[in-house]
Scaffold this active site. Structure first.
Site, mmCIF file in Angstrom:
data_model
loop_
_atom_site.group_PDB
_atom_site.id
_atom_site.type_symbol
_atom_site.label_atom_id
_atom_site.label_comp_id
_atom_site.label_asym_id
_atom_site.label_seq_id
_atom_site.Cartn_x
_atom_site.Cartn_y
_atom_site.Cartn_z
ATOM 1 N N LEU A 139 0.808 -1.218 0.000
ATOM 2 C CA LEU A 139 0.000 0.000 0.000
ATOM 3 C C LEU A 139 0.848 1.279 0.000
ATOM 4 O O LEU A 139 1.727 1.450 0.848
ATOM 5 C CB LEU A 139 -0.910 -0.002 1.238
ATOM 6 N N ASP A 140 0.573 2.185 -0.934
ATOM 7 C CA ASP A 140 1.196 3.512 -0.992
ATOM 8 C C ASP A 140 2.722 3.437 -1.065
ATOM 9 O O ASP A 140 3.420 4.324 -0.567
ATOM 10 C CB ASP A 140 0.784 4.367 0.223
ATOM 11 N N ASP A 141 3.209 2.380 -1.672
ATOM 12 C CA ASP A 141 4.651 2.185 -1.680
ATOM 13 C C ASP A 141 5.230 2.050 -3.092
ATOM 14 O O ASP A 141 6.423 1.833 -3.266
ATOM 15 C CB ASP A 141 4.994 0.933 -0.853
#
Lengths: 289, 289, 289, 289
Positions: free
Chosen positions: D232-234
């Site tokens: 996530l969000d990486d």
């Protein structure tokens, strides 16, 4: 801007007092004492002094049972003693905003969308264009659209028709309206008009600013929202912003990048105006935000 | 900008080829083929086309034993075939940069500090001022300082003396030098001069731009670095930047905020010029960074 | 910020009142009435409410013959009634600012230069470094320099020596001081310390933020100035700024670009603190500028 | 970006070659020689080296009668010799872009409007939402809308349905889609997905970043567009931008200011991706713009 949330009832009445006067001691004390004496609560206050002139914006919530009209009547005495120019405004969801536009839709759609979001106080009461192109899109927002064509020959007549259409508006926004409004029109209009110009004024006033910018080889382009005066692109500036560009950008690129700046710069100016945050100081503005 | 680090020996020789010519097919292939044929490695290349004119900057490391002089001699043929304006430059820690200044020290000290840090290619060879004030501070950087006073009466003589002092400089930087240089001086100078003007040109050319900005009520102020031409504040722009301001800022505030913009805008222009990243295209610049 | 210039005598006494309290009606009226009653003139006032807490900064010029000490004594009653945390400050050119630094000089030199320019209130009373490198440069500004080396073994002793050296300082600025100060040191220090961290916190706290930024591939880098607390890089943020970067920038480029951000972000925080514009609100700050 | 305008016929065929390989001498010469040999014209070329890896983007117009398919076939030999990862792309007005959205419409409407303006290459082929709210507005743009509700219980089934709906898309854009896509979904998707996250990552990953930002008291907020990966969000960041905020902004203000950043940051990432300007380099991106 943070608003009081906790302890006040929902039916609270808010007023905004805007004052301009010669700077001298006691102004803040007189105004805040006035509100305190009637059990109003000052929720926001900003002031500015040029040394000579003093500007004040106070947002206050009235005591239960108090009325803006009574505040207005009572403030006459204070204002008289301190020789103030002043007005008492109110947040008003029915403020009528008329939008003038030609063929470019980016500023127009952005404003309509922001009204829909509740970002802007008031409501778009009418869109007028000298072209028919944007009628359908405007109607999807449920806002009336009126076409008033303008030619060099019909300009005087068109302005008369426009004036009629704008009757009752509290603010007129020129969202890339490519016609120059005459001084007599502006006099007759009687309410403020905010324009967006697609350059960082005073650079590149007049026509084709992005073409001018390209030819001069600038490394930043910008946009300026200002009150409209009889002198073209010369009214008091409310907001400006810029973007960096390089030699790689063509005029089409500048137009595209510019659209993103224009819409936010115009939206900010309209927002601040509608929230009674802008005071005009000659050729300049004081923006309490 | 990332440089090759891994596989090349430390004694590598780097050259920078700068080309301007009419745009037409085959330019990139001709230039890259030229370098490939002599086993040079292209480590950076940037190009730009206006449709009509073509601009190219190639940075290449030479094969062991190859020499910039031989590259230069050999490139004459390629350049002739494609009718190129061109030059072959080299990173040179001995590039001589002369700095002209009056009384404000912020751009001067910033440049001296950046040279000391190794941020700027070359070295400050001389600081000249029409005032004596900054002599001591300059000397703490180990850079020669020379005062050449200028009065309306002695301007011609002062320019002659200045010309002599600048003999041998590869670049002249006007770091808030408050004298206008004559066209004949610039002709005689024979090397580029970069100026910092304290406004976002073309707005507020000439004297007291911050005062002009305050009077016009702009919401952004800026600075512009440009090559000096005989026409005041009108030369090709290398870099610009801005800061947001409000009605609260006095002229003194604008001066203070402006100093921070001026020094970085000038430093960037000087850096890019010294790294041979700037090509002049009439009134504009192409900056390959 | 504009200051009154016209009508007040030069020997005017200015005070700054800073108030934090539970939000409730009548605060502004009580404070402005207090100043009005003693014929003081409010020249600047800003307020902020979180709904729950109320923050106020008033700058006032006192009537001829009035004294800050008497204002302070008299305000006790007002403050008691409204349960205020408050302090009365004064512009003070003798405010003593101690600067801690390691080897990087960009923030240090920038601060020393700004004090010299008169941009920052007060004066640099001492520079302390754990390295000797910057002694000469500091001395050209006429500011005392003291080296206090720190090793893991001598840290406790070094902090004791540092504490002694900082005796009498009104503010401690960590201008890229690469040592972590212990909680007990901060407790004993007793005055605020402002640090500059070279990332946009909370991203990249701790060591080597530019290396971290490069590895994460961010497109903006930044710097953060904050009050120092016992928890590393976690104190209330006073100011942040950023710059855009691309894949082209190496760690060295990030360091270079970062230096330009760090020095202005730290300078702004120091300026606002010295002008009593910063109020701490738990982990956050209210900055009245 | 400037395009050739003058001398090429309108029926010109443009190709974009994207190359990643180990850095070594001769890459640029081999590629430009390849194009020169078939009388193609290189109209734009950008390269980047990390010292270790080399990235190249070449935009070329083919000779009359030449075909992208033949270029592709012929380049196999060059690519093999230099061990390149590569692809040959073309500007394609029929590129299919599917947009996922939940209830917030600002990014969605902005993208649809930009496609309509011709700012973005390709066309919006489908909008999918887990809510029905935006159906009408999407239909005014003439784009199909499909609702696929998601609940914790139906997530697996919903992803299966979504996968079917996205069949044939060349790019998936998550324009504030508030559902986390599973790793197996992403694997099965087989085309890139670009997300907009409403913080300057890596700060404030996960839920409610503006609330997190307010609590931490940051002075800038931002938005990040990145390729979606299972973590996530990486994923690799394509673009970021920020806006300055103060203590005055409430969470609602941050949401409003953030909307303006989010839409431009996402639009830039989508534009660059569609123009084949983005190369992924592990956790980072190389963006040739």
């Amino acid at each position: 801007m943070a608003a009081h949330t906790g302890e006040y009832p929902r039916t609270v009445t808010t007023v905004r007092l805007l004052v301009t006067c010669r700077d001298r001691p006691g102004i803040v004390a007189a105004v805040s004492g006035f509100f305190f004496a009637r059990a109003a609560n000052i929720v926001d206050a900003e002031q500015h002094s040029t040394g000579d002139r003093f500007f004040l914006r106070v947002e206050a919530t009235l005591a239960a049972g108090d009325q803006p009209e009574r505040v207005r009547d009572d403030f006459v005495r204070v204002a008289g003693e301190l020789e103030m120019d002043w007005r008492l405004a109110r947040p008003d969801p029915d403020k009528r905003v008329a939008i003038l536009v030609s063929r470019y839709d980016h500023c127009l759609l952005d404003l309509l969308w922001r009204f829909e979001q509740g970002e802007l106080e008031g409501r778009p009461s009418l869109v007028v264009s000298n072209h028919p192109d944007l009628a359908d899109r405007v109607q999807t927002f449920g806002v009336p659209f009126k076409q008033i064509p303008v030619t060099p020959e019909t300009k005087r007549e068109a302005e008369r028709e426009l004036l009629q259409a704008l009757e009752g508006a509290d603010l007129v926004v020129l969202a890339r309206y490519m016609q120059i409004l005459s001084g007599s029109f502006l006099d007759a209009l009687g309410v403020p008009a905010i324009n967006i110009h697609h350059s960082f004024l005073p650079a590149f006033a007049g026509a084709s600013p992005y073409q001018q910018a390209l030819e001069r080889g600038v490394k930043v382009i910008g946009a300026t929202s200002h009150y409209v005066t009889a002198e073209l692109d010369d009214g008091p500036i409310v907001e400006q912003d810029v973007a960096h560009v390089t030699h790689r950008e063509s005029v089409d690129d500048l137009l595209r990048i510019g659209r993103d700046i224009e819409r936010v710069v115009l939206a900010r100016a309209v927002k601040w105006h509608l929230e009674d945050r802008v005071l005009v100081d000659g050729r300049r503005t004081v923006v309490f935000r």
